[in-house]
Design a protein around this motif. Structure first.
Motif, PDB file in Angstrom:
ATOM      1  N   ILE A  50       1.018  -1.054   0.089  1.00  0.00           N
ATOM      2  CA  ILE A  50      -0.041   0.174  -0.262  1.00  0.00           C
ATOM      3  C   ILE A  50       0.918   1.292   0.415  1.00  0.00           C
ATOM      4  N   THR A  51       1.921   1.587   1.254  1.00  0.00           N
ATOM      5  CA  THR A  51       2.837   2.559   0.872  1.00  0.00           C
ATOM      6  C   THR A  51       3.954   2.586  -0.409  1.00  0.00           C
ATOM      7  N   ALA A  52       4.257   1.462  -1.016  1.00  0.00           N
ATOM      8  CA  ALA A  52       4.434   1.768  -2.525  1.00  0.00           C
ATOM      9  C   ALA A  52       3.609   1.875  -3.660  1.00  0.00           C
ATOM     10  N   ILE A  53       2.644   1.192  -3.416  1.00  0.00           N
ATOM     11  CA  ILE A  53       1.388   1.856  -4.656  1.00  0.00           C
ATOM     12  C   ILE A  53       1.075   3.447  -4.436  1.00  0.00           C
ATOM     13  N   THR A  54       1.179   4.045  -2.711  1.00  0.00           N
ATOM     14  CA  THR A  54       0.877   5.505  -2.894  1.00  0.00           C
ATOM     15  C   THR A  54       2.016   6.423  -3.321  1.00  0.00           C
ATOM     16  N   SER A  55       3.013   5.828  -2.936  1.00  0.00           N
ATOM     17  CA  SER A  55       4.523   6.648  -3.395  1.00  0.00           C
ATOM     18  C   SER A  55       4.781   6.864  -5.284  1.00  0.00           C
ATOM     19  N   LEU A  56       3.630   5.725  -5.596  1.00  0.00           N
ATOM     20  CA  LEU A  56       3.882   5.709  -7.166  1.00  0.00           C
ATOM     21  C   LEU A  56       2.716   6.734  -7.614  1.00  0.00           C
ATOM     22  N   CYS A  57       1.726   6.766  -6.942  1.00  0.00           N
ATOM     23  CA  CYS A  57       1.019   7.906  -7.638  1.00  0.00           C
ATOM     24  C   CYS A  57       1.418   9.374  -7.750  1.00  0.00           C
ATOM     25  N   TYR A  58       2.175   9.959  -5.924  1.00  0.00           N
ATOM     26  CA  TYR A  58       3.042  10.739  -6.328  1.00  0.00           C
ATOM     27  C   TYR A  58       4.257  11.174  -7.204  1.00  0.00           C
ATOM     28  N   CYS A  59       4.956   9.933  -7.967  1.00  0.00           N
ATOM     29  CA  CYS A  59       5.468   9.429  -8.611  1.00  0.00           C
ATOM     30  C   CYS A  59       4.127   9.827 -10.069  1.00  0.00           C
ATOM     31  N   TYR A  60       3.576   9.927 -10.217  1.00  0.00           N
ATOM     32  CA  TYR A  60       2.716   9.942 -11.584  1.00  0.00           C
ATOM     33  C   TYR A  60       2.026  11.372 -11.364  1.00  0.00           C
ATOM     34  N   TYR A  61       1.470  11.287 -10.658  1.00  0.00           N
ATOM     35  CA  TYR A  61       0.681  12.988 -10.653  1.00  0.00           C
ATOM     36  C   TYR A  61       1.673  14.116 -10.196  1.00  0.00           C
ATOM     37  N   ILE A  62       2.362  13.773  -9.636  1.00  0.00           N
ATOM     38  CA  ILE A  62       4.111  14.701  -8.832  1.00  0.00           C
ATOM     39  C   ILE A  62       5.015  15.569  -9.910  1.00  0.00           C
ATOM     40  N   VAL A  63       6.180  14.290  -9.119  1.00  0.00           N
ATOM     41  CA  VAL A  63       6.816  14.178 -10.277  1.00  0.00           C
ATOM     42  C   VAL A  63       6.987  13.874 -11.803  1.00  0.00           C
ATOM     43  N   ALA A  64       5.991  13.653 -12.562  1.00  0.00           N
ATOM     44  CA  ALA A  64       6.216  13.225 -13.286  1.00  0.00           C
ATOM     45  C   ALA A  64       6.168  14.757 -14.343  1.00  0.00           C
ATOM     46  N   ARG A  65       5.560  16.039 -14.010  1.00  0.00           N
ATOM     47  CA  ARG A  65       5.043  17.230 -14.534  1.00  0.00           C
ATOM     48  C   ARG A  65       6.289  17.871 -13.854  1.00  0.00           C
ATOM     49  N   ILE A  66       7.193  17.850 -13.741  1.00  0.00           N
ATOM     50  CA  ILE A  66       8.589  17.884 -13.234  1.00  0.00           C
ATOM     51  C   ILE A  66       9.592  18.043 -14.511  1.00  0.00           C
ATOM     52  N   PRO A  67      10.130  18.968 -14.726  1.00  0.00           N
ATOM     53  CA  PRO A  67      11.279  18.503 -15.405  1.00  0.00           C
ATOM     54  C   PRO A  67      12.324  17.642 -15.860  1.00  0.00           C
ATOM     55  N   ARG A  68      12.793  16.908 -16.132  1.00  0.00           N
ATOM     56  CA  ARG A  68      13.528  16.202 -16.702  1.00  0.00           C
ATOM     57  C   ARG A  68      15.236  16.096 -16.291  1.00  0.00           C
ATOM     58  N   GLY A  69      16.136  15.234 -15.453  1.00  0.00           N
ATOM     59  CA  GLY A  69      16.920  15.879 -15.440  1.00  0.00           C
ATOM     60  C   GLY A  69      17.377  15.594 -13.795  1.00  0.00           C
ATOM     61  N   MET A  70      18.027  16.767 -13.346  1.00  0.00           N
ATOM     62  CA  MET A  70      18.844  16.622 -12.146  1.00  0.00           C
ATOM     63  C   MET A  70      17.285  16.437 -10.812  1.00  0.00           C
ATOM     64  N   MET A  71      16.467  17.935 -11.630  1.00  0.00           N
ATOM     65  CA  MET A  71      15.457  18.370 -10.305  1.00  0.00           C
ATOM     66  C   MET A  71      14.497  17.171 -10.609  1.00  0.00           C
ATOM     67  N   ARG A  72      13.619  16.614 -11.588  1.00  0.00           N
ATOM     68  CA  ARG A  72      13.339  15.364 -10.811  1.00  0.00           C
ATOM     69  C   ARG A  72      13.991  13.818 -10.582  1.00  0.00           C
ATOM     70  N   LEU A  73      15.163  14.233 -10.862  1.00  0.00           N
ATOM     71  CA  LEU A  73      15.835  13.142  -9.712  1.00  0.00           C
ATOM     72  C   LEU A  73      15.792  13.351  -8.085  1.00  0.00           C
ATOM     73  N   LEU A  74      15.557  15.223  -7.741  1.00  0.00           N
ATOM     74  CA  LEU A  74      15.982  14.809  -6.391  1.00  0.00           C
ATOM     75  C   LEU A  74      14.144  14.415  -6.153  1.00  0.00           C
ATOM     76  N   PHE A  75      13.606  15.121  -6.617  1.00  0.00           N
ATOM     77  CA  PHE A  75      12.178  15.128  -6.300  1.00  0.00           C
ATOM     78  C   PHE A  75      11.960  13.141  -5.879  1.00  0.00           C
ATOM     79  N   LEU A  76      12.634  12.814  -6.800  1.00  0.00           N
ATOM     80  CA  LEU A  76      12.782  11.174  -6.599  1.00  0.00           C
ATOM     81  C   LEU A  76      13.428  10.469  -5.265  1.00  0.00           C
ATOM     82  N   LEU A  77      14.462  11.011  -4.729  1.00  0.00           N
ATOM     83  CA  LEU A  77      15.065  10.844  -4.093  1.00  0.00           C
ATOM     84  C   LEU A  77      14.237  10.079  -2.553  1.00  0.00           C
ATOM     85  N   PRO A  78      13.595  10.609  -2.419  1.00  0.00           N
ATOM     86  CA  PRO A  78      12.590  10.136  -1.371  1.00  0.00           C
ATOM     87  C   PRO A  78      12.294   8.879  -1.514  1.00  0.00           C
TER      88      PRO A  78
END
Length: 398
Positions: A50-78
Motif C-alpha cells: 500500500i505504501t509502495a503504490i501510494t508512492s508511485l501515485c506521487y511519482c505519476y501525478y507530481i514527479v512526472a510534471r517536473i522537468p526531466r533531469g536532476m530536478m526530477r531526480l531530486l524529487f525521487l530521492l525520498p
C-alpha cells in the motif's frame, strides 16, 4: 518379582503417554506460533505494498510534471529511500525476497531511468494503473521490432535464441511442468539426510531457477490478463544456453538485463569508447554491469539474512563478468575459424554456472538458514491449502 515388572510396565506406559502429550502440545504451540508469524507477515506485506503504490501515485501525478533531469531526480530521492527500506519490514524468504527484488532493485532502477525520461516508464503511461504495474512488477511491454531487422547489425537481435518463438500454449505447458518439478524437489528435501552433498546442491540450483521463474510469471500474469499487455519474456530456458553471453544476455532473468543495459552497460560503453575505442568498449561495460548486479544481489542477500555482507555473491558476478568478457574476446579472435558444437558448449556453460554457484552463490544463503526458511515456508503454504481449500469447496457447493 512379577509385581515389580507390572509396576515397571505401567511406569513405562505412563511415561510414553506423557511424552506423546508433550510432543503433541509442542507441535500445536509451534503451529500456532507459525500461524501468528505468517498472519503478521501477510499484514506487513499488505502495508508495504500500500505504501509502495501510494508512492508511485506521487511519482505519476507530481514527479512526472517536473522537468526531466536532476530536478526530477531530486524529487525521487525520498522514493528511492522508501523502496530500499520497505523490504526490511518483511522476514519471509518468498514475500520479502520478491518485494526486495521488485521494489529495491527493479523499482528503483526504473525510477532512475524515469528521472531522465528513459526506460519503460517514459513517456508517462496514459493510465495510473499501467504506470504502477510496470514500475513495481517484473514486466516489460513488448515493442515492435526495429525496421530492417534483416540488415540490423545489433547482436542482441542477431543472437536471439529460437526458443523465443514458442507459442503461449507451449510456454504455459512448460510452466506447469516446471511447477511439478519444483514440487518434486521440495518433496525430495525430506530425504536430504540420505543424499550426497552434490545432489543437494544440484537440487538448490534447480530450485532457485524454477522458483524465481514461477514467482516472476505469477506476478506478471494478473496484469497481463487484466490489461491485455504483450510483455517480454522473463526467462528463456537458460538450461539451453550455449555460452555465458547467451546465458546472461538472452536467457536468464531478462528483466534484469533490460534494466541494467540502459542504466549501466550503455553509459559505460559510451565512456569507454572515448577512452579505448569502440572495438573493445564493450568489455569494461560488461564487467561493470556484472559488478553492479553483484552489489544489487548483495543487498538482496542482506534482506534475506540481515547480516553483514561477505561479498561472495559479488565475486560470483565479478567472475562471470570477467569470463564473459574473455569469451567475447575469444569469439572475436576465432570468428568463422573454430566453434564448439552446442552439444559441448551447452553442458560446459551450465556446468560452469552450477559449479561457481556451489562455490560462491549459495554458501551465504545456506549458512544463514535462508534455504531452510524457504523450505519451511513451502510446508506452511501446503498446510494452509490443506486446511482452507476443503472449506472453500464446501462453501462453493453450498
Amino acid at each position: 518379582m512379577k509385581g515389580r515388572r507390572k509396576e515397571l510396565e505401567v511406569e513405562i506406559k505412563s511415561f510414553i503417554k506423557v511424552y506423546i502429550i508433550v510432543i503433541i502440545t509442542a507441535k500445536s504451540l509451534l503451529e500456532r506460533e507459525a500461524k501468528r508469524e505468517m498472519d503478521a507477515e501477510i499484514k506487513n506485506f499488505i502495508q508495504v505494498w500500500i505504501t509502495a503504490i501510494t508512492s508511485l501515485c506521487y511519482c505519476y501525478y507530481i514527479v512526472a510534471r517536473i522537468p526531466r533531469g536532476m530536478m526530477r531526480l531530486l524529487f525521487l530521492l525520498p522514493i528511492f529511500y522508501l523502496f530500499t527500506m520497505l523490504p526490511c519490514n518483511l522476514n519471509s524468504a518468498h514475500l520479502g525476497g520478491s518485494t526486495a527484488f521488485f521494489l529495491g532493485w527493479l523499482g528503483n532502477f526504473k525510477l532512475l531511468l524515469f528521472a531522465f525520461d528513459q526506460g519503460p516508464l517514459s513517456p508517462p503511461l496514459p493510465k495510473l494503473l499501467h504506470f504502477i504495474s510496470i514500475a513495481c512488477l517484473p514486466i516489460k511491454l513488448k515493442q515492435d521490432p526495429p525496421p530492417n531487422t534483416k540488415n540490423n547489425k545489433n547482436p542482441s537481435h542477431q543472437n536471439t535464441p529460437k526458443s523465443h518463438n514458442l507459442t503461449k500454449v507451449t510456454r504455459s505447458l512448460l510452466l506447469v511442468i516446471k511447477a511439478l518439478f519444483l514440487a518434486m524437489i521440495i518433496q525430495a528435501y525430506e530425504y536430504r539426510a540420505n543424499l550426497h552433498l552434490y545432489v543437494i546442491l544440484s537440487l538448490y540450483c534447480c530450485h532457485t531457477y524454477l522458483a524465481v521463474e514461477i514467482i516472476l510469471a505469477l506476478a506478471a500474469a494478473p496484469v497481463q490478463a487484466f490489461f491485455g499487455f504483450e510483455i517480454e519474456l522473463q526467462f528463456n530456458e537458460p538450461y539451453l544456453a550455449t555460452s555465458l553471453q547467451d546465458f546472461w544476455g538472452h536467457r536468464w532473468n531478462l528483466m534484469v538485463s533490460s534494466i541494467l543495459r540502459p542504466t549501466v552497460y550503455i553509459p559505460i560503453r559510451r565512456i569507454s569508447a572515448n577512452v579505448i575505442g569502440s572495438r573493445w568498449a564493450a568489455l569494461p561495460a560488461i564487467i561493470s554491469t556484472f559488478i553492479v548486479s553483484g552489489i544489487a544481489h548483495e543487498v538482496i542477500y542482506f534482506y534475506f539474512t540481515r547480516v553483514h555482507p561477505t561479498w561472495e555473491v559479488t565475486w560470483f558476478f565479478v567472475l562471470h563478468g570477467v569470463c564473459t568478457a574473455i569469451e567475447i574476446v575469444v569469439k572475436k579472435a576465432a570468428t568463422n575459424k573454430w566453434q564448439l558444437h552446442r552439444a559441448i558448449s551447452g553442458p560446459l556453460t551450465v556446468g560452469f554456472v552450477a559449479v561457481t554457484g556451489f562455490w560462491l552463490f549459495f554458501p551465504q544463503l545456506i549458512r544463514n538458514g535462508v534455504v531452510e526458511k524457504a523450505i519451511k515456508e513451502y510446508s506452511i503454504l501446503a498446510d494452509f491449502v490443506k486446511v482452507n481449500l476443503p472449506l472453500q469447496l464446501h462453501l462453493h457447493k453450498s
